[in-house]
Enzyme design. Structure first.
Site, short mmCIF file in Angstrom:
data_model
loop_
_atom_site.label_atom_id
_atom_site.label_comp_id
_atom_site.label_asym_id
_atom_site.label_seq_id
_atom_site.Cartn_x
_atom_site.Cartn_y
_atom_site.Cartn_z
CE LYS A 37 84.11 33.34 -113.71
NZ LYS A 37 83.50 33.99 -114.86
NE ARG A 152 88.97 38.34 -120.84
CZ ARG A 152 88.23 38.04 -119.80
NH1 ARG A 152 88.25 36.83 -119.29
NH2 ARG A 152 87.49 38.95 -119.23
P1 AMP Z 1 82.26 37.53 -116.14
O1 AMP Z 1 82.47 37.56 -117.62
O2 AMP Z 1 81.72 36.22 -115.65
O3 AMP Z 1 83.46 37.98 -115.37
O4 AMP Z 1 81.08 38.63 -115.84
C1 AMP Z 1 81.13 39.94 -116.38
C2 AMP Z 1 80.21 40.84 -115.57
O5 AMP Z 1 78.84 40.37 -115.64
C3 AMP Z 1 80.51 40.92 -114.08
O6 AMP Z 1 81.55 41.83 -113.82
C4 AMP Z 1 79.16 41.37 -113.52
O7 AMP Z 1 78.95 42.77 -113.72
C5 AMP Z 1 78.17 40.65 -114.41
N1 AMP Z 1 77.76 39.33 -113.83
C6 AMP Z 1 78.03 38.09 -114.34
N2 AMP Z 1 77.52 37.14 -113.56
C7 AMP Z 1 76.92 37.78 -112.53
C8 AMP Z 1 76.21 37.33 -111.37
N3 AMP Z 1 76.06 36.01 -111.11
N4 AMP Z 1 75.74 38.26 -110.51
C9 AMP Z 1 75.89 39.58 -110.76
N5 AMP Z 1 76.56 40.07 -111.81
C10 AMP Z 1 77.07 39.19 -112.70
#
Ligand code: AMP
Length: 282
Positions: A37, A152
């Site tokens: 994404k 990655r």
């Molecule tokens: P991602 O790279 O989008 O998978 O996000 C990495 C980490 O950021 C997640 O595992 C969460 O700990 C934190 N995170 C990102 N977006 C959110 C959100 N909308 N709400 C809470 N934690 C978030």
């Protein structure tokens, strides 16, 4: 080199292709870690020339002040594979949505992630007389994700992501644009990944039903190659953008029976439009 704040809220004008969206288009991308994404989010925001808001980039940026207790709280949640507190995330989102480059159109990457965040976003948009046009879910099995995450790579200053097998950089371990060194993310370990997948299934999957009821959710096959998943995403956004999806602002005008009214209205509206669409009538 761009700063991570630019990476988390950026509007690009480097794509010469003509966006088919003439009006505001607000998009949400949902997907488990490693579903691609982040890559799709960058490509779509360039294509549609819309502000890209990545909550994980915003959160990572907030951890840079080592002395801040909020920063430590965020780091702890991220490293454990859990979610950061809703009030922290929502205040970051709110702050960034008021930036001029995000005031018209935006694309959320990784937000909302819980039903509560979805409801809060809906209220926030209604207060700005805006709506969501499309919620794209990047669907893929946990097993394939584990393979993807293992290899990655990330260019930390910009947030650009690569994969040794599926989306390799032009030169090994170097960013395509700046030539700078690529790294692995500190939360890309097997232990954290299992925790993140668990969090995704428990807290984010229920959000998909929330958007399905609003008839703005569609699945993208995230096992496809990057460009094929991108083409599928474009087609879905263009299609959904043309649909007269429900507008939270108008429903909010009668606060008395808001919940009952909106649920009944939505379910009737969604059933009718889906039958008409199935018969090619709209
Ligand atoms: P991602 O790279 O989008 O998978 O996000 C990495 C980490 O950021 C997640 O595992 C969460 O700990 C934190 N995170 C990102 N977006 C959110 C959100 N909308 N709400 C809470 N934690 C978030």
């Amino acid at each position: 080199m761009s700063s991570s704040s630019e990476a988390s809220t950026k509007t690009s004008s480097s794509d010469n292709s003509q966006s088919s969206l003439q009006q505001d288009a607000n998009i949400v991308l949902i997907g488990p870690p490693g579903s691609g994404k982040g890559t799709q989010s960058s490509k779509l925001s360039v294509h549609y020339k819309i502000c890209q808001l990545s909550t994980s980039d915003l959160l990572r940026q907030a951890t840079q002040d080592q002395s801040s207790s909020e920063g430590q709280q965020i780091r702890k949640a991220m490293e454990a594979g859990g979610l950061v507190d809703d009030h922290i995330v929502l205040s970051l989102v709110n702050k960034n949505l008021t930036k001029p480059e995000c005031s018209n159109r935006f694309l959320f990457d990784g937000f909302p992630r819980t039903i509560n965040q979805g409801e809060q976003l809906e209220q926030l948009l209604a207060s700005k007389q805006k709506r969501l046009d499309a919620v794209l879910e990047y669907a893929i099995s946990d097993d394939l994700l584990k393979r993807r995450i293992r290899d990655r790579l990330i260019h930390k200053p910009s947030g650009r992501t690569y994969h040794e097998e599926f989306h390799p950089p032009k030169e090994s371990m170097k960013d395509d644009i700046t030539g700078e060194r690529l790294d692995r993310r500190s939360d890309d370990t097997t232990e954290t990944l299992n925790a993140r997948l668990n969090t995704y299934h428990k807290q984010t999957i229920p959000l998909i039903d929330f958007y399905r009821q609003r008839n703005i959710h569609r699945c993208v096959d995230a096992t496809k190659k990057v460009n094929d998943a991108y083409q599928e995403s474009l087609e879905i956004v263009d299609y959904l953008h043309k649909q007269p999806t429900y507008k939270p602002a108008s429903i909010d005008q009668n606060p008395v029976d808001k919940n009952v009214l909106s649920k009944n209205f939505l379910s009737i509206y969604n059933s009718v439009t889906s039958v008409l669409r199935d018969h090619g009538l709209i």
